[in-house]
Design a protein around this motif. Structure first.
Motif, short mmCIF file in Angstrom:
data_model
loop_
_atom_site.label_atom_id
_atom_site.label_comp_id
_atom_site.label_asym_id
_atom_site.label_seq_id
_atom_site.Cartn_x
_atom_site.Cartn_y
_atom_site.Cartn_z
N VAL A 33 14.11 24.49 20.44
CA VAL A 33 13.09 25.26 21.14
C VAL A 33 13.63 26.62 21.59
N LEU A 37 12.15 30.20 20.30
CA LEU A 37 11.66 31.29 21.15
C LEU A 37 12.38 32.60 20.84
N THR A 52 8.41 34.53 27.59
CA THR A 52 9.53 34.10 26.73
C THR A 52 10.87 34.45 27.36
N CYS A 85 2.79 29.00 23.81
CA CYS A 85 3.00 27.72 23.13
C CYS A 85 2.30 27.71 21.78
N LEU A 90 3.79 25.14 19.22
CA LEU A 90 3.90 23.94 20.05
C LEU A 90 2.51 23.48 20.48
N TYR A 93 2.09 23.07 26.76
CA TYR A 93 3.18 23.32 27.70
C TYR A 93 4.08 22.11 27.90
N LEU A 96 6.66 22.19 25.30
CA LEU A 96 7.65 23.24 25.55
C LEU A 96 8.72 22.73 26.52
N LYS A 97 8.29 22.10 27.60
CA LYS A 97 9.26 21.60 28.58
C LYS A 97 10.11 20.48 28.01
#
Length: 328
Positions: A33, A37, A52, A85, A90, A93, A96-97
């Motif tokens: 990830v 980014l 970002t 995202c 993705l 969220y 993403l985490k």
């Protein structure tokens, strides 16, 4: 994936709406990830860059943040967080985490691949590791972001037209040459050029009867965009190989093959972008040649025989039986 639940969170994302062709379904490689980014940062608008940058600078904190907390910290809106995202592929969220948590859990096992952090008089061994990992990430991220349907559609165009114009500028030009050479070997009459006038003349020579492939990392080169628009106006399929699915080139194209690579600092203009582009080239040509596997194998044998008189025999155990080595 090691964790089935995490696999479900990070798994397949289908982005809906008018731009869905630019954001195909994809699988995100585990622990990438942060690299993802970094690779996509240069193609994002300012509001998404702020989010970002905050995530890249504070990944541990973001793992425990809500959408609103991240938006406030990054001086952006909650919509910008959701949009980020979507832009990087993705499903939301939470993914993403979760992806950040995986990246952070493995960061101790490998050095950072942030090539912008290479310092003055950096240790050559560390530079080797960082550069190699940036190339690896470029290949993995490009592979997961490529849309199989787009690859198939482009191959169908090339099979039908059997004629291609490959256009690229600057450091992308050698990739265009490589693609054109491979297409010729696959039975497609292809011309690689960095001359916009020649490309436009060839488009006029084969209006609607060729494929125009334009390779541009950013997708904002004026000549590339103008040529794509000319091709579209003549009914020619335009294939963009680029990193930004919302760039002017991507919007002018009929098909987009997306690359992902991170270049910054001393590595700006480096080879990670080229690695990503060359992966697209090899995938495209390999898929093209699989349409008639037996015929392609026979053609490869004929081509190998054609150049065999110019091949020197190999010395040692690898030489075929009865073949004299150059040491005899």
């Amino acid at each position: 994936m090691d964790d089935p639940q995490l696999t479900a969170q990070l798994g397949v994302v289908a982005v809906r709406g008018p731009s869905s062709a630019r954001y195909p379904e994809r699988m995100l490689p585990p622990s990438d990830v942060l690299a993802l980014l970094r690779a996509r940062r240069s193609s994002l608008p300012p509001a998404l860059v702020r989010v970002t940058d905050y995530v890249l600078e504070h990944p541990s904190a973001v793992v425990d943040m809500s959408t609103s907390q991240l938006a406030h910290a990054a001086q952006a809106s909650e919509a910008a967080v959701s949009r980020l995202c979507e832009r990087v592929g993705l499903p939301g969220y939470p993914a993403l985490k979760s992806g950040l948590a995986v990246s952070l859990s493995r960061v101790a096992d490998r050095p950072s691949v942030n090539v912008a952090t290479i310092d003055e008089n950096a240790d050559p061994r560390a530079i080797i590791d960082v550069v190699a990992r940036s190339h690896r990430d470029a290949i993995l991220l490009t592979a997961e972001g490529l849309d199989p349907d787009e690859i198939s559609a482009v191959c169908e165009i090339l099979r039908e037209t059997r004629t291609a114009i490959v256009y690229a500028l600057a450091s992308s030009a050698p990739v265009a040459e490589d693609l054109a050479t491979k297409l010729v070997m696959a039975g497609v009459s292809a011309t690689a050029t960095s001359d916009r006038h020649l490309a436009a003349a060839l488009l006029a020579r084969y209006p609607g009867r060729c494929g125009l492939l334009i390779i541009s990392t950013t997708g904002y080169t004026q000549d590339s965009v103008s040529l794509a628009e000319v091709g579209r106006s003549q009914g020619t399929p335009v294939i963009a190989v680029t990193s930004d699915p919302e760039s002017r080139l991507a919007r002018a194209a009929t098909h987009v093959l997306r690359t992902s690579a991170y270049e910054a600092g001393l590595r700006s203009g480096g080879t990670s972008d080229r690695m990503a582009q060359l992966l697209v080239v090899d995938v495209l040509v390999t898929v093209l040649r699989t349409a008639d596997h037996q015929a392609e194998v026979a053609a490869m044998h004929r081509m190998d025989e054609a150049v065999s008189p110019w091949k020197l025999p190999r010395p040692g155990p690898s030489a075929s039986p009865g073949t004299p080595s150059d040491r005899e």
